[in-house]
Design a protein around this motif. Structure first.
Motif, short mmCIF file in Angstrom:
data_model
loop_
_atom_site.label_atom_id
_atom_site.label_comp_id
_atom_site.label_asym_id
_atom_site.label_seq_id
_atom_site.Cartn_x
_atom_site.Cartn_y
_atom_site.Cartn_z
N THR A 260 0.83 -1.20 0.00
CA THR A 260 0.00 0.00 0.00
C THR A 260 0.87 1.25 0.00
N VAL B 265 -8.74 3.03 -1.92
CA VAL B 265 -7.91 2.26 -0.99
C VAL B 265 -8.64 2.21 0.35
N LEU C 147 -7.26 -2.39 -2.79
CA LEU C 147 -7.38 -1.37 -3.83
C LEU C 147 -8.50 -1.76 -4.77
#
Length: 227
Positions: free
Chosen positions: A110, A150, A170
Motif C-alpha cells: 500500500t 484504498v 485497492l
C-alpha cells in the motif's frame, strides 16, 4: 494546547522531524516552534512540537498580551471565535501536510502504491467520509472521476473462503471483459462496495506484483478520463 477541537487533524499522522524547518519551524532547545499572525484577528499563533511529538498551541491577543481561548470550547459560540478556530485549523492542517506522513495504511505494498501515485500522477488520497477514515479515493485531476479506492477491511467481506483478517485493498476501474477475465477469488475479487461489472478489488499483500498492479492502475486512470 491541542485539545479535542484539533485532535482529528493529527489522527493517524506521524511526525517527520526532518521536514519541520521547511515548514517554518525553528529549534528551541528540545522543542520546535512555529509562529504566525492569524489574518482576521491579528492574534499571534504559536505551535510548539515537543521532543515526544506532542503538539501545543497558544493564541495571544497582542493588544492585551493575554491568551485567547474561546476557540477551544467544545462548542464554539460566536462568529469571531469560530473564525479564530477556522484559522488555527487551517494552519495546523498546513503543518500536517508539510511535516507529517499519513499512517492510515501500513502494508508495504500500500505504501509503495501511494508513493507511485504521488510520483506518477501527482495525486493524493482523498478521505471523503468522516465515518470511514480508513477509506480514501484517488481522483483524476482532469475528469474529477475516481480511478482507485484504498481501504482497510475484513478480507472475509471479499470471499467467504477467506478467514477473518484485516487487510488493505485497492479497487480498480476496468472494462467488463477485464473484470470477467481477472476475477478469480484468489488475487482478484468482485469489487467491494462498487459496481462489480466495472470495478474489481485487489488485496495489497504482494499476491499481485507491483508491475502488474501499476499497469492495472494506469488502465484505470485512463478509463477515468474517458467521457
Amino acid at each position: 494546547m491541542v485539545m479535542e477541537a484539533f485532535s482529528e487533524i493529527f489522527a493517524n499522522q506521524k511526525l517527520q522531524p526532518a521536514k519541520l524547518p521547511a515548514a517554518g519551524f525553528t529549534k528551541k532547545g528540545r522543542h520546535w516552534r512555529y509562529q504566525t499572525l492569524l489574518p482576521t484577528s491579528g492574534f499571534l499563533l504559536t505551535v510548539t512540537i515537543g521532543e515526544a511529538g506532542q503538539v501545543l498551541t497558544q493564541v495571544i491577543d497582542l493588544a492585551t498580551q493575554s491568551p485567547y481561548t474561546l476557540h477551544l470550547q467544545p462548542q464554539v459560540r460566536g462568529e469571531f471565535a469560530g473564525t479564530v478556530k477556522a484559522e488555527v485549523t487551517a494552519v495546523l492542517q498546513q503543518i500536517v501536510a508539510q511535516a507529517y506522513a499519513d499512517q492510515r495504511f501500513q502494508a508495504p505494498q500500500t505504501q509503495r502504491l501511494i508513493a507511485h501515485v504521488q510520483q506518477t500522477y501527482g495525486d493524493e488520497l482523498e478521505f471523503l467520509w468522516p465515518k470511514a477514515p480508513f477509506t480514501g479515493v484517488l481522483r483524476h485531476a482532469a475528469s474529477q472521476k475516481w480511478y482507485g479506492l484504498v481501504a482497510r477491511l475484513d478480507q472475509a467481506k471479499l470471499a467467504q473462503t477467506l478467514p477473518t483478517k484485516e487487510v488493505e485493498i485497492l479497487n480498480l476501474h476496468a472494462t467488463p471483459a477485464q473484470v470477467t477475465a481477472l476475477v478469480n477469488h484468489q488475487q482478484y475479487f468482485p469489487a467491494w462496495h462498487m459496481n462489480k461489472q466495472h470495478w474489481l478489488t485487489v488485496i495489497l499483500n504482494d499476491q499481485v506484483a507491483d508491475t502488474t498492479l501499476f499497469e492495472l492502475l494506469a488502465a484505470s486512470y485512463q478509463l477515468a478520463n474517458q467521457s
